[in-house]
Design a protein around this motif. Structure first.
Motif, PDB file in Angstrom:
ATOM      1  N   ALA A   1       0.849  -1.154  -0.054  1.00  0.00           N
ATOM      2  CA  ALA A   1       0.113   0.056  -0.094  1.00  0.00           C
ATOM      3  C   ALA A   1       0.874   1.291  -0.067  1.00  0.00           C
ATOM      4  O   ALA A   1       1.933   1.228   0.686  1.00  0.00           O
TER       5      ALA A   1
ATOM      6  N   GLU B   1      -2.471  13.761   1.086  1.00  0.00           N
ATOM      7  CA  GLU B   1      -2.498  15.282   0.287  1.00  0.00           C
ATOM      8  C   GLU B   1      -1.807  15.100  -0.975  1.00  0.00           C
ATOM      9  O   GLU B   1      -0.791  14.460  -1.048  1.00  0.00           O
TER      10      GLU B   1
ATOM     11  N   ALA C   1       4.314  10.844  -1.347  1.00  0.00           N
ATOM     12  CA  ALA C   1       4.254   9.471  -1.912  1.00  0.00           C
ATOM     13  C   ALA C   1       5.622   9.408  -2.412  1.00  0.00           C
ATOM     14  O   ALA C   1       6.525   8.383  -2.198  1.00  0.00           O
ATOM     15  N   LYS C   2       6.023  10.263  -3.163  1.00  0.00           N
ATOM     16  CA  LYS C   2       7.570  10.047  -3.763  1.00  0.00           C
ATOM     17  C   LYS C   2       8.778   9.922  -2.808  1.00  0.00           C
ATOM     18  O   LYS C   2       9.400   9.192  -2.610  1.00  0.00           O
TER      19      LYS C   2
ATOM     20  N   MET D   1       1.629  -3.481  -7.017  1.00  0.00           N
ATOM     21  CA  MET D   1       0.182  -3.695  -7.753  1.00  0.00           C
ATOM     22  C   MET D   1      -0.341  -2.659  -7.956  1.00  0.00           C
ATOM     23  O   MET D   1      -0.872  -1.748  -6.882  1.00  0.00           O
TER      24      MET D   1
ATOM     25  N   ASN E   1      -6.366   2.456 -12.169  1.00  0.00           N
ATOM     26  CA  ASN E   1      -5.563   3.374 -11.454  1.00  0.00           C
ATOM     27  C   ASN E   1      -4.651   4.191 -12.330  1.00  0.00           C
ATOM     28  O   ASN E   1      -3.413   4.222 -12.187  1.00  0.00           O
TER      29      ASN E   1
ATOM     30  N   PRO F   1      -3.635   7.486 -12.324  1.00  0.00           N
ATOM     31  CA  PRO F   1      -2.766   8.440 -11.380  1.00  0.00           C
ATOM     32  C   PRO F   1      -1.640   7.243 -10.711  1.00  0.00           C
ATOM     33  O   PRO F   1      -0.413   7.831 -11.068  1.00  0.00           O
TER      34      PRO F   1
ATOM     35  N   TYR G   1       3.961   5.733 -10.758  1.00  0.00           N
ATOM     36  CA  TYR G   1       5.074   4.654 -10.565  1.00  0.00           C
ATOM     37  C   TYR G   1       5.916   4.820 -11.516  1.00  0.00           C
ATOM     38  O   TYR G   1       7.216   4.503 -11.811  1.00  0.00           O
TER      39      TYR G   1
END
Ligand SMILES: CC(C)(COP(=O)(O)OP(=O)(O)OC[C@H]1O[C@@H](n2cnc3c(N)ncnc32)[C@H](O)[C@@H]1OP(=O)(O)O)[C@@H](O)C(=O)NCCC(=O)NCCS
Length: 160
Positions: A70, A75, A81-82, A103, A108, A110, A115
């Motif tokens: 996950a 935000e 996330a990076k 996965m 998805n 975005p 990724y």
């Protein structure tokens, strides 16, 4: 990492599990042909200087590989996330992983942009895997990004 931000084990795992239940319908995630329970594996979070959760990730080792079960930004488009992904990669490398696998479901878009821009390459397509999974866990979402029906799993990986 920007000043004041910190990555550390998630303070309260219930925060991640609740988010996964809302966005995915389960806190179990399938990667390839295996499933992983995010209630049981390592969880990291990115926190702001004042302790707000900016992103959460859950990952574990599977043989020589690490699997990212996950990754959620609280935000969007702030680099959270990076930053957290970089920390997961470092932690996985430190445990000896040669690759990190992730996965995405077919809706998805975005996630596919995110990724691939981080250097991940597609490594597998599991047609109708989510439909099969939903027959075991009926709460799994039916539709995702922009109402796209969720049927398939796409696996990605990056060399560490
Ligand atoms: C995918 C996700 C993790 C990205 O988190 P984020 O913190 O917004 O991503 P970042 O800010 O680190 O983005 C890094 C780069 O990825 C790209 N990117 C991220 N989200 C994007 C989007 N929605 N559309 C287009 N490009 C995107 C951009 O190039 C971005 O850099 P930029 O904002 O400077 O242009 C986030 O949208 C999310 O939590 N989604 C729901 C959970 C999920 O699907 N997780 C992935 C599967 S587990």
């Amino acid at each position: 990492m920007s000043e004041g931000l910190s990555v550390r084990p998630l303070d309260d795992r219930r925060e991640l599990l609740a988010l996964m239940m809302r966005s995915w319908g389960s806190h179990r995630m399938m990667i390839g042909i295996r499933t992983y329970d995010c209630a049981e594996i390592d969880a990291l979070a990115l926190y702001s200087a004042d302790g707000l959760t900016l992103a959460m990730a859950s990952w574990t080792m599977d043989g020589p590989y690490a699997v990212l079960c996950a990754l959620h930004a609280l935000e969007q488009r702030q680099g959270a996330a990076k930053t957290l992904l970089d920390a997961v990669k470092a932690a996985a490398r430190a445990r000896g992983a040669s690759k990190l696998k992730a996965m995405l479901t077919n809706d998805n878009i975005p996630g596919m942009i995110f990724y691939q821009l981080q250097g991940f390459r597609f490594s597998g397509l599991y047609v109708e895997a989510i439909d099969h999974y939903r027959s075991v866990i009926p709460t799994i979402i039916e539709t995702g990004y922009q109402g796209i029906p969720v049927h398939d799993a796409l696996e990605l990986e990056i060399e560490l």
